[in-house]
Design a protein around this motif. Structure first.
Motif, PDB file in Angstrom:
ATOM      1  N   GLU A 292     -15.273 -65.791  13.177  1.00 36.04           N
ATOM      2  CA  GLU A 292     -15.186 -66.802  14.234  1.00 36.04           C
ATOM      3  C   GLU A 292     -13.891 -66.655  15.029  1.00 36.04           C
ATOM      4  N   GLU A 293     -12.806 -66.336  14.341  1.00 37.29           N
ATOM      5  CA  GLU A 293     -11.529 -66.140  15.038  1.00 37.29           C
ATOM      6  C   GLU A 293     -11.600 -64.927  15.953  1.00 37.29           C
ATOM      7  N   GLN A 294     -12.205 -63.843  15.480  1.00 34.35           N
ATOM      8  CA  GLN A 294     -12.320 -62.630  16.290  1.00 34.35           C
ATOM      9  C   GLN A 294     -13.221 -62.843  17.502  1.00 34.35           C
ATOM     10  N   MET A 295     -14.322 -63.562  17.296  1.00 34.43           N
ATOM     11  CA  MET A 295     -15.281 -63.778  18.385  1.00 34.43           C
ATOM     12  C   MET A 295     -14.806 -64.845  19.364  1.00 34.43           C
ATOM     13  N   GLY A 296     -13.974 -65.751  18.887  1.00 32.83           N
ATOM     14  CA  GLY A 296     -13.504 -66.825  19.740  1.00 32.83           C
ATOM     15  C   GLY A 296     -14.486 -67.967  19.880  1.00 32.83           C
ATOM     16  N   HIS A 297     -15.459 -68.022  18.992  1.00 34.43           N
ATOM     17  CA  HIS A 297     -16.404 -69.141  19.001  1.00 34.43           C
ATOM     18  C   HIS A 297     -16.990 -69.305  17.606  1.00 34.43           C
TER      19      HIS A 297
END
Length: 206
Positions: A173-178
């Motif tokens: 989620e942190e990498q994808m930003g959502h």
């Protein structure tokens, strides 16, 4: 009404299992007391012994209660065709989304041998392995999947795709930003199901 149904519908027993799940996922096994679980469940501590025999018995039943519906699928109609894998992925993701620490708990018990239940969890997984192999054999007989499919490789591939998003959810989620919300999980389950369906298909259907 049979005894198993009576137990599953008993509100006190249900509250104890829910409280146990919350407590054991939040803290180490040895730090969780039966008194804490009983208080969280708004139940008398003696009910733990009545329903589960002991703290360890409650712990094992909590794991069985969570994994049971996933293992039961291996005996049901969902996987009567390769396409049902998308639904199976979705069931797994839905189950673990509501219990995000559960995959980590299983990993700790099996890989790090932290807390009791290692033999019990292995027995549940072996039951799943046996049922899964039987289901694969049935699909081969029906000509729905390639005869060369190794059921152990299939099982490991499924577990890898199923567990990893839950174990590394925060990082992804942190990498994808959502967030991995319901729509994302639906798409992920569908995509992984399609991967499996294509990979399992007999050569003439690829």
């Amino acid at each position: 009404m049979n005894i198993a149904h009576q137990q599953s519908s008993d509100p006190v027993r249900t509250r104890l299992l829910k409280a146990a799940l919350e407590c054991f996922l939040a803290d180490e096994y040895h730090k969780v007391t039966t008194r804490l679980i009983a208080e969280k469940a708004d139940a008398n501590i003696s009910m733990i012994r009545y329903y589960f025999g002991s703290k360890e018995g409650l712990y094992e039943e909590m794991i069985r209660d969570t994994l049971g519906p996933l293992l039961d699928v291996l005996d049901g109609p969902m996987l009567s065709s390769a396409e049902g894998l998308s639904s199976f992925f979705r069931l797994y993701y839905d189950t673990m989304t509501t219990r995000p620490e559960f995959p980590k708990l299983i990993l700790k018990v099996l890989a790090l041998n932290q807390g009791p239940g290692r033999r019990f969890i292995q027995q549940l997984l072996e039951r799943g392995r046996t049922r899964g192999a039987r289901k694969v054999a049935d699909l081969k007989t029906q000509g729905q999947i390639a005869p060369s499919i190794d059921p152990d490789i299939l099982r490991m591939a499924f577990v890898s795709l199923a567990m990893t998003p839950m174990l590394l959810k925060d990082i992804f989620e942190e990498q994808m930003g959502h967030a991995m919300d319901d729509a994302f999980i639906e798409d992920l389950a569908s995509f992984n199901g399609q991967l499996f369906t294509a990979g399992l298909a007999p050569a003439a259907h690829r």
